[in-house]
Design an enzyme around this catalytic site. Sequence first.
Site, PDB file in Angstrom:
ATOM      1  N   LYS A 155       0.811  -1.215   0.000  1.00 47.41           N
ATOM      2  CA  LYS A 155       0.000   0.000   0.000  1.00 47.41           C
ATOM      3  C   LYS A 155       0.853   1.277   0.000  1.00 47.41           C
ATOM      4  O   LYS A 155       0.377   2.343  -0.351  1.00 47.41           O
ATOM      5  CB  LYS A 155      -0.963  -0.024   1.174  1.00 47.41           C
TER       6      LYS A 155
HETATM    7  C1  LIG Z   1      -4.230  -4.721   1.234  1.00 44.53           C
HETATM    8  C2  LIG Z   1      -3.486  -5.967   1.047  1.00 44.53           C
HETATM    9  C3  LIG Z   1      -3.880  -6.956   0.124  1.00 44.53           C
HETATM   10  C4  LIG Z   1      -5.160  -6.839  -0.684  1.00 44.53           C
HETATM   11  O1  LIG Z   1      -5.100  -5.849  -1.670  1.00 44.53           O
HETATM   12  P1  LIG Z   1      -6.429  -5.289  -2.357  1.00 44.53           P
HETATM   13  O2  LIG Z   1      -6.012  -4.163  -3.200  1.00 44.53           O
HETATM   14  O3  LIG Z   1      -7.315  -4.851  -1.213  1.00 44.53           O
HETATM   15  O4  LIG Z   1      -7.046  -6.402  -3.117  1.00 44.53           O
HETATM   16  C5  LIG Z   1      -3.074  -8.067  -0.036  1.00 44.53           C
HETATM   17  N1  LIG Z   1      -1.952  -8.230   0.688  1.00 44.53           N
HETATM   18  C6  LIG Z   1      -1.544  -7.311   1.597  1.00 44.53           C
HETATM   19  C7  LIG Z   1      -0.307  -7.571   2.367  1.00 44.53           C
HETATM   20  C8  LIG Z   1      -2.280  -6.145   1.802  1.00 44.53           C
HETATM   21  O5  LIG Z   1      -1.869  -5.240   2.708  1.00 44.53           O
END
Ligand SMILES: *Cc1c(COP(=O)(O)O)cnc(C)c1O
Length: 498
Positions: free
Chosen positions: A111
């Site tokens: 993120k």
């Molecule tokens: C947020 C997250 C996901 C999922 O991603 P999306 O965009 O919500 O599908 C997968 N793995 C990790 C480690 C995350 O922090």
Amino acid sequence: MHYYSTRGNSGFATASTVILDGLAPDGGLYVPSETLPSFSPENMQGGSYQSLALEILKPFLNDFDKREIEEAVNTAYSERNFDHPDITPLKKLSGDLYTLELWHGPTCAFKDIALQILPLLMRTTQIKHENDRGIIVLTATSGDTGKSALEGFHDIPGIKIVVYYPEKGVSEIQKLQMTTQRGSNVSVAAVKGNFDHAQSGVKDIFSDRELAEKLAAAGYRLSSANSINWGRLIPQVVYYFAAYLKLIEQKALQPGEKVDFVVPTGNFGNILAGYYARRLGLPVNRLICATNINNVLSDFINSGRYNSNRKLHRTLSPSMDILVSSNLERLLFELTGHDSILIRRWMANLKSKSEYYVGPGEKEKIEKLFWSDCADDDETSQMIAYIYDHYHYLIDTHTAVGMAVLQKYRRCSDRNRPAIILSTASPFKFAGSVARALFGSDHIRGIGELDLLEMLARETGIAVPPALARLTSEPVIHKEVIARENMRHHLLSNLPDF
Ligand SMILES: *Cc1c(COP(=O)(O)O)cnc(C)c1O
């Protein structure tokens, strides 16, 4: 490039409005209203991550000028924030198996890629519109988003970042990452209960008209850092291109040859960026949507029926423990040829009956673009051990779900193409589950998560990322625990002039 809402009742908006609003006023999600630009990977070779980001972001940020975008890109994707010069390095495990490491940013989860740049774009917008109202970015988190948002928004002038996390439900490491956050514009509190309590509390604040008026009168505007914000989506398109160009550069691919991407999926944000990358001209064969046993999405992709009426399970991959994937609405809007009447009907059904069906036309399109399956906790742990044994390479639980689902895909596909697995978190961020998978429960019984970090590093010879190693010595600053009913009061009491 202009934008409008998937629900069709919000009119056209500029990129900066879209970034400030987060959600469209009619409750839908913003998407581009015009034909998408097209990029040809053959003509994009040789550049840095930063120049690629500039090239891809520019047409989507219509009311930003080139210098503003350039400045944001160079500040966000700098060596100060990312510990690898490639930003998202591609790791080769074998001739047809690659991982794209998306966790070299300040919080060790993917993120960061979007949340390092979104605050800079928001700030630019605020200055440009001579908007002297302070922006309050309100975020409920199940773990990773909160820390990423705090790292992105801390000490940005004119913006206050407020994060609520569930008192029960985040790991010890995730909690420490948030409670030790420094910054003059930062507020973090635990909410009694689980993620749903924190999330519904935040939603109540967003829909509280009286509160909105009160905030506006005092010069504030509410915004969101969740992946419903288009400003989080578009920076994620960049690394799909970066990965592909790396393979061309290494001569592992012929220009134009197609690859599969495997995406560990929760809210459908990351994989949707892959869909847009394909629309922009990237030669993608399939987007493989990997879910844990909260497999609403894989059921949907395989049946055309979305049904969220089931129990939410807690798994080893908590960032994917989700039943309603908001960003799917954008995909449906695209696949129906921008039919907002259908979208409104489906979303109304989702709200009233927790389900909807798409038609045969949409189902067929979905099957051409995606493939999906799920992996349970045992498969996840086994995959962590298997990959470590075979490649001396550590993966976290979310990436392991991706690996396990890729294995299932390859069993039913006739041809092995190169596959790129999006590695969404550092294995050290989920040290407890990774150590258990490698050493067994008996070996780690009674050892705290912070000590497991060090044990994992000692036993594997792989270094703990500095941002996590630091946690043991950082002072805990944010200790507040509040009841869900008191979130509104807590928010107001943290703003000057209230
Ligand atoms: C947020 C997250 C996901 C999922 O991603 P999306 O965009 O919500 O599908 C997968 N793995 C990790 C480690 C995350 O922090």
